[in-house]
Scaffold this motif. Structure first.
Motif, short mmCIF file in Angstrom:
data_model
loop_
_atom_site.label_atom_id
_atom_site.label_comp_id
_atom_site.label_asym_id
_atom_site.label_seq_id
_atom_site.Cartn_x
_atom_site.Cartn_y
_atom_site.Cartn_z
N ARG A 1 0.85 -1.20 0.00
CA ARG A 1 0.00 0.00 0.00
C ARG A 1 0.88 1.25 0.00
NH1 ARG A 1 -3.99 2.20 4.83
NH2 ARG A 1 -4.62 4.09 3.74
N LEU A 2 1.89 1.24 0.87
CA LEU A 2 2.79 2.39 0.94
C LEU A 2 3.51 2.61 -0.38
CD1 LEU A 2 4.10 4.69 2.56
CD2 LEU A 2 5.88 3.05 3.22
N SER A 3 3.96 1.53 -0.99
CA SER A 3 4.70 1.66 -2.25
C SER A 3 3.85 2.34 -3.32
CB SER A 3 5.14 0.28 -2.72
OG SER A 3 5.84 0.39 -3.94
N HIS A 4 2.60 1.93 -3.45
CA HIS A 4 1.71 2.55 -4.43
C HIS A 4 1.46 4.02 -4.09
CE1 HIS A 4 0.86 -1.04 -6.68
NE2 HIS A 4 0.57 -1.69 -5.57
N HIS A 5 1.25 4.29 -2.81
CA HIS A 5 0.98 5.67 -2.39
C HIS A 5 2.21 6.55 -2.62
CE1 HIS A 5 -1.57 8.56 -0.29
NE2 HIS A 5 -0.42 9.08 0.12
N LEU A 6 3.38 6.03 -2.31
CA LEU A 6 4.61 6.80 -2.53
C LEU A 6 4.82 7.11 -4.00
CD1 LEU A 6 7.07 5.07 -0.03
CD2 LEU A 6 6.02 7.34 0.19
N MET B 1 2.76 10.08 -4.67
CA MET B 1 3.36 11.27 -4.04
C MET B 1 4.62 11.69 -4.80
SD MET B 1 2.89 10.55 0.05
CE MET B 1 3.48 12.20 0.54
N GLU B 2 5.38 10.72 -5.26
CA GLU B 2 6.61 11.02 -6.00
C GLU B 2 6.28 11.74 -7.31
OE1 GLU B 2 10.76 8.62 -6.74
OE2 GLU B 2 8.89 7.48 -6.77
N ARG B 3 5.24 11.28 -8.00
CA ARG B 3 4.84 11.94 -9.26
C ARG B 3 4.39 13.38 -9.02
NH1 ARG B 3 3.22 6.68 -10.11
NH2 ARG B 3 1.06 6.95 -9.42
N ARG B 4 3.90 13.68 -7.82
CA ARG B 4 3.48 15.04 -7.48
C ARG B 4 4.62 15.87 -6.89
NH1 ARG B 4 -0.72 13.40 -3.54
NH2 ARG B 4 -0.91 15.59 -3.02
N GLY B 5 5.80 15.26 -6.75
CA GLY B 5 6.97 15.99 -6.27
C GLY B 5 7.02 16.15 -4.76
N LEU B 6 6.23 15.37 -4.00
CA LEU B 6 6.20 15.52 -2.54
C LEU B 6 7.29 14.71 -1.85
CD1 LEU B 6 2.32 15.26 -2.09
CD2 LEU B 6 3.73 17.35 -2.14
N VAL B 7 7.67 13.59 -2.44
CA VAL B 7 8.71 12.73 -1.88
C VAL B 7 9.61 12.27 -3.01
CG1 VAL B 7 7.30 11.90 0.05
CG2 VAL B 7 7.38 10.58 -2.08
N ALA B 8 10.77 11.76 -2.62
CA ALA B 8 11.70 11.16 -3.59
C ALA B 8 12.23 9.87 -2.98
CB ALA B 8 12.84 12.12 -3.90
N GLY C 1 7.43 18.92 -0.80
CA GLY C 1 6.62 18.13 0.13
C GLY C 1 6.56 18.76 1.51
N MET C 2 7.68 19.26 2.00
CA MET C 2 7.70 19.88 3.32
C MET C 2 6.94 21.20 3.30
SD MET C 2 8.87 17.66 5.23
CE MET C 2 8.55 18.67 6.64
#
Length: 159
Positions: free
Chosen positions: A79-84, A87-94, A113-114
């Motif tokens: 679940r986390l992998s899909h969510h990340l 989020m990664e595509r939106r530039g919130l995490v890397a 993201g911050m």
């Protein structure tokens, strides 16, 4: 009205106990739904986004191994992998390779993201105050804290 449960295992629930349980679950779910809706309206972040960014904001270097992050927020790794990914595509995490272990990945909160997390926090906490804290007297808040502690003591250890 005060009701005791008697603490007898296997005893059937009374109508009062069942109504109290259902009221608790349904109200908690409705509260989460309303808070989540406001969070999304105010910031564009989902509850999941906010939970991930909160965990990363509290982590050293704003980064965590993905497996530790999944445990910390209580999610399955898939679940986390899909969510990340979202989020990664939106530039919130890397995602970065873990320096200590090339098989693992570290998740880090980006500057964007911050920034999104900081913008979301004030209106989110304002909604928490309005919908939860301001609805309770100080004595009721103390009772909720006591109830939460009693429930937590009955549950298996969490993340």
């Amino acid at each position: 009205m005060t009701h005791t449960t008697g603490g007898r295992p296997g005893r059937r629930l009374t109508s009062y106990e069942l109504a109290t349980w259902r009221g608790f679950i349904e109200t908690a779910e409705q509260l989460r739904t309303v808070l989540g809706g406001r969070l999304r309206e105010d910031s564009g972040l989902s509850e999941g986004d906010y939970g991930v960014l909160l965990a990363l904001s509290e982590a050293e270097g704003r980064r965590m191994r993905s497996s530790a992050l999944a445990t910390h927020i209580g999610w399955e790794r898939s679940r986390l992998s899909h969510h990340l990914g979202r989020m990664e595509r939106r530039g919130l995490v890397a995602r970065r390779e873990c320096a200590e272990d090339s098989r693992g990945a570290e998740i880090l909160a980006t500057t964007e993201g911050m920034s999104a997390f900081r913008r979301a926090t004030v209106p989110h906490l304002r909604a928490v105050r309005e919908l939860f804290l301001d609805a309770l007297t100080p004595a009721q808040l103390d009772a909720v804290a006591e109830i939460v502690a009693a429930l937590r003591d009955r549950l298996p250890p969490g993340p």
